[in-house]
Design a protein around this motif. Sequence first.
Motif, PDB file in Angstrom:
ATOM      1  N   MET A   1       7.447  -7.958  -9.664  1.00  0.00           N
ATOM      2  CA  MET A   1       6.625  -6.787  -9.405  1.00  0.00           C
ATOM      3  C   MET A   1       6.267  -6.158 -10.749  1.00  0.00           C
ATOM      4  O   MET A   1       7.140  -5.881 -11.555  1.00  0.00           O
ATOM      5  N   ASP A   2       5.002  -5.951 -10.947  1.00  0.00           N
ATOM      6  CA  ASP A   2       4.493  -5.392 -12.202  1.00  0.00           C
ATOM      7  C   ASP A   2       4.885  -3.913 -12.306  1.00  0.00           C
ATOM      8  O   ASP A   2       4.442  -3.101 -11.490  1.00  0.00           O
ATOM      9  N   PRO A   3       5.704  -3.533 -13.292  1.00  0.00           N
ATOM     10  CA  PRO A   3       6.127  -2.130 -13.429  1.00  0.00           C
ATOM     11  C   PRO A   3       4.957  -1.151 -13.559  1.00  0.00           C
ATOM     12  O   PRO A   3       5.069   0.013 -13.178  1.00  0.00           O
ATOM     13  N   ALA A   4       3.816  -1.602 -14.067  1.00  0.00           N
ATOM     14  CA  ALA A   4       2.654  -0.728 -14.235  1.00  0.00           C
ATOM     15  C   ALA A   4       2.030  -0.338 -12.899  1.00  0.00           C
ATOM     16  O   ALA A   4       1.248   0.608 -12.834  1.00  0.00           O
ATOM     17  N   LYS A   5       2.357  -1.048 -11.831  1.00  0.00           N
ATOM     18  CA  LYS A   5       1.781  -0.761 -10.519  1.00  0.00           C
ATOM     19  C   LYS A   5       2.628   0.223  -9.700  1.00  0.00           C
ATOM     20  O   LYS A   5       2.265   0.567  -8.590  1.00  0.00           O
ATOM     21  N   PHE A   6       3.733   0.676 -10.246  1.00  0.00           N
ATOM     22  CA  PHE A   6       4.535   1.693  -9.562  1.00  0.00           C
ATOM     23  C   PHE A   6       3.944   3.069  -9.838  1.00  0.00           C
ATOM     24  O   PHE A   6       3.506   3.365 -10.946  1.00  0.00           O
ATOM     25  N   LYS A   7       3.900   3.884  -8.824  1.00  0.00           N
ATOM     26  CA  LYS A   7       3.333   5.232  -8.907  1.00  0.00           C
ATOM     27  C   LYS A   7       4.339   6.221  -8.327  1.00  0.00           C
ATOM     28  O   LYS A   7       5.259   5.841  -7.617  1.00  0.00           O
ATOM     29  N   ASP A   8       4.111   7.498  -8.592  1.00  0.00           N
ATOM     30  CA  ASP A   8       4.889   8.587  -7.999  1.00  0.00           C
ATOM     31  C   ASP A   8       3.933   9.582  -7.372  1.00  0.00           C
ATOM     32  O   ASP A   8       2.853   9.834  -7.912  1.00  0.00           O
ATOM     33  N   VAL A  48       5.604  -9.760  -2.565  1.00  0.00           N
ATOM     34  CA  VAL A  48       4.584  -9.359  -3.544  1.00  0.00           C
ATOM     35  C   VAL A  48       4.112 -10.587  -4.317  1.00  0.00           C
ATOM     36  O   VAL A  48       2.906 -10.793  -4.492  1.00  0.00           O
ATOM     37  N   ALA A  49       5.045 -11.419  -4.757  1.00  0.00           N
ATOM     38  CA  ALA A  49       4.699 -12.623  -5.511  1.00  0.00           C
ATOM     39  C   ALA A  49       3.826 -13.571  -4.690  1.00  0.00           C
ATOM     40  O   ALA A  49       3.008 -14.305  -5.249  1.00  0.00           O
ATOM     41  N   HIS A  50       3.966 -13.543  -3.384  1.00  0.00           N
ATOM     42  CA  HIS A  50       3.163 -14.404  -2.525  1.00  0.00           C
ATOM     43  C   HIS A  50       1.794 -13.782  -2.205  1.00  0.00           C
ATOM     44  O   HIS A  50       0.765 -14.442  -2.363  1.00  0.00           O
ATOM     45  N   PHE A  51       1.781 -12.538  -1.721  1.00  0.00           N
ATOM     46  CA  PHE A  51       0.555 -11.935  -1.197  1.00  0.00           C
ATOM     47  C   PHE A  51      -0.388 -11.372  -2.259  1.00  0.00           C
ATOM     48  O   PHE A  51      -1.602 -11.404  -2.088  1.00  0.00           O
ATOM     49  N   GLN A  52       0.135 -10.836  -3.339  1.00  0.00           N
ATOM     50  CA  GLN A  52      -0.736 -10.216  -4.339  1.00  0.00           C
ATOM     51  C   GLN A  52      -1.694 -11.221  -4.989  1.00  0.00           C
ATOM     52  O   GLN A  52      -2.891 -10.930  -5.088  1.00  0.00           O
ATOM     53  N   PRO A  53      -1.245 -12.420  -5.386  1.00  0.00           N
ATOM     54  CA  PRO A  53      -2.200 -13.383  -5.960  1.00  0.00           C
ATOM     55  C   PRO A  53      -3.272 -13.850  -4.967  1.00  0.00           C
ATOM     56  O   PRO A  53      -4.330 -14.317  -5.380  1.00  0.00           O
ATOM     57  N   LEU A  54      -3.008 -13.697  -3.673  1.00  0.00           N
ATOM     58  CA  LEU A  54      -3.991 -14.077  -2.655  1.00  0.00           C
ATOM     59  C   LEU A  54      -5.048 -12.995  -2.438  1.00  0.00           C
ATOM     60  O   LEU A  54      -5.992 -13.194  -1.672  1.00  0.00           O
ATOM     61  N   GLY A  55      -4.864 -11.835  -3.086  1.00  0.00           N
ATOM     62  CA  GLY A  55      -5.855 -10.768  -3.006  1.00  0.00           C
ATOM     63  C   GLY A  55      -5.553  -9.657  -2.020  1.00  0.00           C
ATOM     64  O   GLY A  55      -6.352  -8.738  -1.857  1.00  0.00           O
ATOM     65  N   TYR A  56      -4.422  -9.736  -1.344  1.00  0.00           N
ATOM     66  CA  TYR A  56      -4.048  -8.667  -0.413  1.00  0.00           C
ATOM     67  C   TYR A  56      -3.708  -7.397  -1.183  1.00  0.00           C
ATOM     68  O   TYR A  56      -3.147  -7.451  -2.277  1.00  0.00           O
TER      69      TYR A  56
END
Length: 78
Positions: A1-8, A48-56
Amino acid sequence: MDPAKFKDFVVARGYTYHYYYAPANPGMPTLLFIHGFPSSSFDWSRQVAHFQPLGYGLVIPDLLGFGKTSKPLDHRVF
């Protein structure tokens, strides 16, 4: 999981919710992953590793009291 994609996000009651967000590619749906007890958003890292590269698109919160989300001590706030 890319740490830059975490938000608060701070809600009106003053609690901070920590979550993972990745926008969807055009035409793709956004998936919401909710963890169980006791857990955190990290448990979804393989999905996340599966679905994110598929564009979800992905929204994966740390629920109240877990992970990096606020941990209120007064049980009456729930």
